[in-house]
Motif scaffolding. Structure first.
Motif, short mmCIF file in Angstrom:
data_model
loop_
_atom_site.label_atom_id
_atom_site.label_comp_id
_atom_site.label_asym_id
_atom_site.label_seq_id
_atom_site.Cartn_x
_atom_site.Cartn_y
_atom_site.Cartn_z
N ARG A 619 0.84 -1.21 0.00
CA ARG A 619 0.00 0.00 0.00
C ARG A 619 0.87 1.26 0.00
O ARG A 619 0.55 2.24 -0.68
N ALA A 620 1.97 1.21 0.75
CA ALA A 620 2.88 2.36 0.76
C ALA A 620 3.50 2.57 -0.62
O ALA A 620 3.59 3.71 -1.11
N GLU A 621 3.94 1.48 -1.26
CA GLU A 621 4.50 1.57 -2.62
C GLU A 621 3.51 2.24 -3.56
O GLU A 621 3.85 3.14 -4.33
N ASN A 622 2.27 1.75 -3.52
CA ASN A 622 1.26 2.23 -4.44
C ASN A 622 0.95 3.70 -4.19
O ASN A 622 0.86 4.52 -5.12
N LEU A 623 0.80 4.07 -2.92
CA LEU A 623 0.45 5.43 -2.57
C LEU A 623 1.52 6.42 -3.03
O LEU A 623 1.22 7.50 -3.55
N MET A 624 2.79 6.06 -2.85
CA MET A 624 3.87 6.96 -3.27
C MET A 624 3.83 7.23 -4.76
O MET A 624 4.06 8.36 -5.22
N ILE A 625 3.53 6.20 -5.56
CA ILE A 625 3.48 6.38 -7.00
C ILE A 625 2.22 7.13 -7.42
O ILE A 625 2.23 7.93 -8.36
N VAL A 626 1.11 6.88 -6.72
CA VAL A 626 -0.11 7.63 -7.01
C VAL A 626 0.12 9.13 -6.80
O VAL A 626 -0.22 9.96 -7.66
N ASP A 627 0.73 9.49 -5.68
CA ASP A 627 1.01 10.90 -5.43
C ASP A 627 2.00 11.46 -6.46
O ASP A 627 1.88 12.62 -6.88
N LEU A 628 2.98 10.64 -6.88
CA LEU A 628 3.93 11.09 -7.90
C LEU A 628 3.21 11.37 -9.22
O LEU A 628 3.45 12.39 -9.88
N LEU A 629 2.31 10.46 -9.63
CA LEU A 629 1.60 10.66 -10.90
C LEU A 629 0.62 11.82 -10.81
O LEU A 629 0.41 12.55 -11.79
N ARG A 630 0.02 12.02 -9.66
CA ARG A 630 -0.80 13.21 -9.46
C ARG A 630 0.02 14.46 -9.71
O ARG A 630 -0.43 15.43 -10.32
N ASN A 631 1.25 14.44 -9.22
CA ASN A 631 2.15 15.57 -9.41
C ASN A 631 2.50 15.76 -10.88
O ASN A 631 2.43 16.87 -11.42
N ASP A 632 2.87 14.67 -11.57
CA ASP A 632 3.25 14.77 -12.98
C ASP A 632 2.09 15.31 -13.81
O ASP A 632 2.28 16.15 -14.71
N LEU A 633 0.88 14.82 -13.54
CA LEU A 633 -0.27 15.29 -14.29
C LEU A 633 -0.63 16.73 -13.93
O LEU A 633 -1.11 17.49 -14.78
N ALA A 634 -0.41 17.11 -12.67
CA ALA A 634 -0.73 18.48 -12.25
C ALA A 634 0.03 19.50 -13.07
O ALA A 634 -0.45 20.62 -13.30
N ARG A 635 1.21 19.14 -13.54
CA ARG A 635 2.05 20.09 -14.28
C ARG A 635 1.44 20.49 -15.61
O ARG A 635 1.79 21.53 -16.17
N VAL A 636 0.54 19.66 -16.14
CA VAL A 636 -0.04 19.94 -17.46
C VAL A 636 -1.56 19.92 -17.43
O VAL A 636 -2.21 19.85 -18.47
N SER A 637 -2.14 19.99 -16.22
CA SER A 637 -3.59 19.86 -16.09
C SER A 637 -4.21 21.09 -15.46
O SER A 637 -3.54 21.87 -14.77
N ASP A 638 -5.51 21.26 -15.69
CA ASP A 638 -6.25 22.35 -15.06
C ASP A 638 -6.18 22.23 -13.54
O ASP A 638 -6.25 21.12 -12.99
N VAL A 639 -6.06 23.36 -12.89
CA VAL A 639 -6.04 23.37 -11.43
C VAL A 639 -7.34 22.76 -10.90
O VAL A 639 -8.43 23.09 -11.35
N GLY A 640 -7.18 21.85 -9.96
CA GLY A 640 -8.35 21.22 -9.34
C GLY A 640 -8.91 20.03 -10.09
O GLY A 640 -9.87 19.41 -9.62
#
Length: 777
Positions: A619-640
């Motif tokens: 679960r820790a492995e998965n959560l860290m990558i989920v937050d990482l991908l949220r970050n990567d997508l945030a860079r090119v996505s609409d706020v919110g």
């Protein structure tokens, strides 16, 4: 109006934090890398900010090179009082810096590293930061911890305000006079509750102390539009050509004909080269498969080779085994690479791409526009375009890190497809699609229509073939037996790989990474009966039978007429990233694997899935990558727009259960489909977090290139859609050479022996298929 300055310590979560700040404050924060001293000085002189958020990141708060510009923002090395003209919120590394730079003590956490750990937090109700936030996990206040160091003494300037319920670690501090706060958790994590409330409270504290006011409205984008080192976003060029589509449909299900029958008959026969099959082999998890071969006038085969890896000239840090560059991505990119193109007539051209292959793809996609009326008649997103792979080393051209190893294979290989078949697994319909450039006139349309008629006739004449299961003689074979039978050997031996795991964990303990996605490679180079093209086709058929997966693929490229073709056989269960025509983005990271138990679906099999679903390490492995991908997508996505509709769900495949999450967002209108790739590639599930420094650690440990493995296979459509997998569970073949990659995510909770067994498990399914096919021959 002065804004919030957000310091990016080359972490993989700071852009999600920027989204939270923008959503709450009503104006985007100014995001600055921690080594941009000149940029911060200019902003300071212009009084452009009145409050500072020092973001999370790898490193140690007592090392100036890990903090960069934050040293002065915190008040200088000697605590001389400089920097009192702004409010500060420190997150993780920022929190530790507040402590360490003001007389407190921050050391390796006596309770051990805590990465991806979700815990309850209690606070004393005396800090404005927690106004409206309940105390304790039982009341809903849980946070995500990503840290190896911890505060053991605040010093005279700060007081403790919150503590972790599981081990008592200090989770928040407040300055005794100034509006300065630190939190030893990530308020932006998907599993942290009340993150927006705490950011809003920080801004309220800033207002109360006279450090600026919040704006009205929520911006769609953050900061500048630039997402790469290549320069600012480009305006979309004037379309130079309109692509038209013609198609026909034939239903094959009623006659029992499968997608496999269609592919081998129409495209994969004879020598089986210059063809592709993006194969939804697990039909329960996907609807469409796409297949094609050499086509019409628009068809091209493009192969790209990066220049040799550059020597890093920067100062490095670390120990004898694990080293990295200090600061940011300042090592020079590779020199321009070489592109070779062959068209349908056999004409070849070779050129040097000064701006890189990713930019070349971007340009090629931008200068063509698909007829919307033609595209709307098809129920899928591939409307002609590029199909193939991007190798792991193509990170060189993305907002990533220059690779240090050279691949012996093309770093990217793509077909521009203008003739293909889309197989609808829901209805059994085969869509036969032809493209032509409208400017080429009536003759090209007639050629496309003639090709469709020919292929429709071929499909209608097909008889169903039965795929006979091969012997299960190797079902119980051990890893050692399979290696002996097939002739493969590991690039890194068991002892070497375990040593790499231990080195990774030492880097985690030191605070230099949170999670390392370490890989190994099986290789052999020998001539066997299984080298024939028909044997490779049999191998793929066996792989899709025994390891059915939704993002499978078969690619075959004639790289050079004087050398054997390059063939990639992939049965990946993991989607990297999908982008629809209307700008919706979706990633489906996999982290967490356990073997299935027979009988499938029985009590023991269900128990294995339940164990995985509740396993703290996975679960820790998965959560860290989920937050990482949220970050990567945030860079090119609409706020919110970044959301996680599915967090850590079990998906079951032929041989394993996996823990899968789903991350979605909405692409900003000012970025192209290839800009999204630049921002997110390579997939975080194959790097770990934080991305930059972790890739440097990986480069220090892994002794060879990953090549196609860890890269992506998929399509880039002329209609701006794309769909890419993560290349795992794959066999790459060229001549006598075979490569099989396998790896796993290393965290502080990893057991080195178990991690070795995991890569044996992941590779065994592929080795069994190889053994079965080659025994038959």
């Amino acid at each position: 109006m002065p804004r919030t300055l957000l310091i990016d310590n080359y972490d993989s979560y700071v852009d999600v934090l920027a989204h939270v700040i923008a959503g709450v404050e009503g104006v985007a924060p100014i995001v600055v890398k921690n080594d941009d001293f000149a940029g911060v000085e200019a902003l300071r002189n212009a009084r452009a900010f009145s409050r500072v958020v020092i973001g999370p990141g790898p490193g140690t708060p007592t090392k100036d090179e890990d903090l960069g510009v934050s040293v002065e923002l915190l008040g200088g090395e000697n605590g001389d009082g400089k920097g009192c003209e702004w409010a500060i919120l420190g997150v993780c590394l920022g929190h530790q810096a507040l402590v360490a730079r003001s007389g407190g003590t921050c050391v390796k956490n006596p309770k051990g590293p805590a990465h991806g750990r979700v815990v309850g937090v209690k606070h004393d109700f005396k800090c404005i930061l927690f106004d409206g936030v309940p105390s304790g996990g039982e009341n809903g206040f849980v946070v995500t911890r990503y840290h190896s160091l911890a505060t053991t003494a605040c010093g005279a300037e700060f007081v403790e305000r919150a503590w972790a319920e599981d081990d008592g670690t200090v989770m928040a501090i407040e300055h005794v006079e100034l509006p300065r706060f630190g939190v030893q958790f990530h308020p932006e994590s998907v599993c942290t509750a009340f993150g927006e409330v705490m950011i809003r409270n920080f801004l309220r504290a800033c207002e109360n102390a006279g450090f600026g006011n919040a704006a009205l409205g929520v911006p769609r984008a953050l900061g500048d539009a630039d997402v790469s080192d290549e320069g600012a976003m480009r305006a979309v060029p004037v379309t130079t050509s309109t692509v038209r589509l013609v198609h026909d449909v034939v239903n094959v299900r009623e006659r029992g004909v499968s997608s496999e029958d269609v592919f081998w008959s129409v495209f994969g026969g004879d020598d089986g080269t210059d063809c592709f099959w993006l194969d939804t082999a697990d039909e329960s998890k996907g609807r469409f498969s796409f297949m094609g071969g050499r086509g019409g006038k628009m068809w091209r085969r493009a192969t790209f080779k990066l220049a040799h890896a550059p020597e890093c000239r920067d100062h490095t840090a670390g120990d004898e085994k694990v080293r990295w560059r200090v600061g940011g991505v300042s090592c020079a990119r590779r020199a321009p690479g070489t592109l070779t193109i062959e068209d349908a007539s056999g004409t070849k051209t070779t050129s040097t791409l000064e701006r890189g292959f990713v930019q070349w793809l971007d340009d090629e996609l931008r200068r063509r526009d698909v007829s919307k009326a033609d595209a709307s008649a098809l129920p899928f997103d591939l409307h002609g375009g590029f199909v193939g792979y991007l190798g792991y080393e193509m990170r060189d051209e993305c907002d990533s890190l220059p690779p240090t190893k050279d691949s012996p294979l093309p770093d990217a290989a793509m077909f521009l497809t203008d003739r293909f078949i889309a197989f609808d697994h829901l209805t059994g319909d085969a869509y036969i699609v032809g493209l032509y450039d409208e400017s080429d006139g009536e003759g090209e349309r007639l050629d496309a229509e003639a090709w469709i008629v020919l292929k429709k006739s071929s499909i209608e004449s097909l008889e169903p073939t039965s795929v006979r299961a091969m012997s299960d003689a190797f079902a119980s074979a051990s890893s050692a037996e399979l290696l002996e039978k097939t002739g493969f050997s590991w690039r890194r031996t068991r002892d070497e790989y375990i040593s790499d795991i231990e080195a990774s964990q030492e880097a985690i303990v030191n605070g230099d990474t949170y999670e390392v996605c370490l890989t190994n490679m099986l290789h052999r180079s020998r001539s066997t009966p299984g080298d024939r093209a028909d044997a490779l086709r049999e191998l793929y058929s066996e792989l899709r039978r025994s390891n059915a997966a939704p993002y499978a693929s078969y690619l075959s490229f004639t790289i050079d007429e004087n050398s054997p073709p390059l063939t990639v056989l992939c049965c990946s269960p993991e989607r990297f990233l999908r982008h629809t025509q209307d700008g919706a983005l979706e990633a489906k990271p996999i982290k967490g694997t356990t073997a299935r138990a027979h009988p499938l679906g029985g009590d023991a099999d269900r128990a294995a899935a339940t164990w995985l679903e509740n396993n703290a390490k996975d679960r820790a492995e998965n959560l860290m990558i989920v937050d990482l991908l949220r970050n990567d997508l945030a860079r090119v996505s609409d706020v919110g727009s970044v959301e996680v509709p599915g967090l850590m769900k079990i998906e079951s495949y032929a041989t394993v259960h996996q823990l899968v999450s789903t991350v979605r967002s909405r692409r900003r209108s000012d970025v192209s489909q290839m800009d999204v790739v630049r921002s997110t590639y390579p997939g975080g599930s194959m790097t770990g977090a934080p991305k930059i420094r972790t890739m440097e650690i990986i480069d220090a440990l892994e002794t060879g290139p990953r090549m196609v493995y860890s890269g992506s296979i998929g399509f880039f459509s002329f209609s701006s859609a794309f769909d890419l997998n993560i290349v795992i569970r794959s066999v790459v073949a060229r001549g006598d050479d075979r490569w099989i990659g396998a790896g796993g995510a290393i965290t502080i909770l990893s057991d080195p022996e178990e991690e070795w067994r995991e890569i044996e498990l992941k590779s065994a399914a592929l080795l069994r298929a190889v053994a079965r096919v080659e025994t038959k021959h």
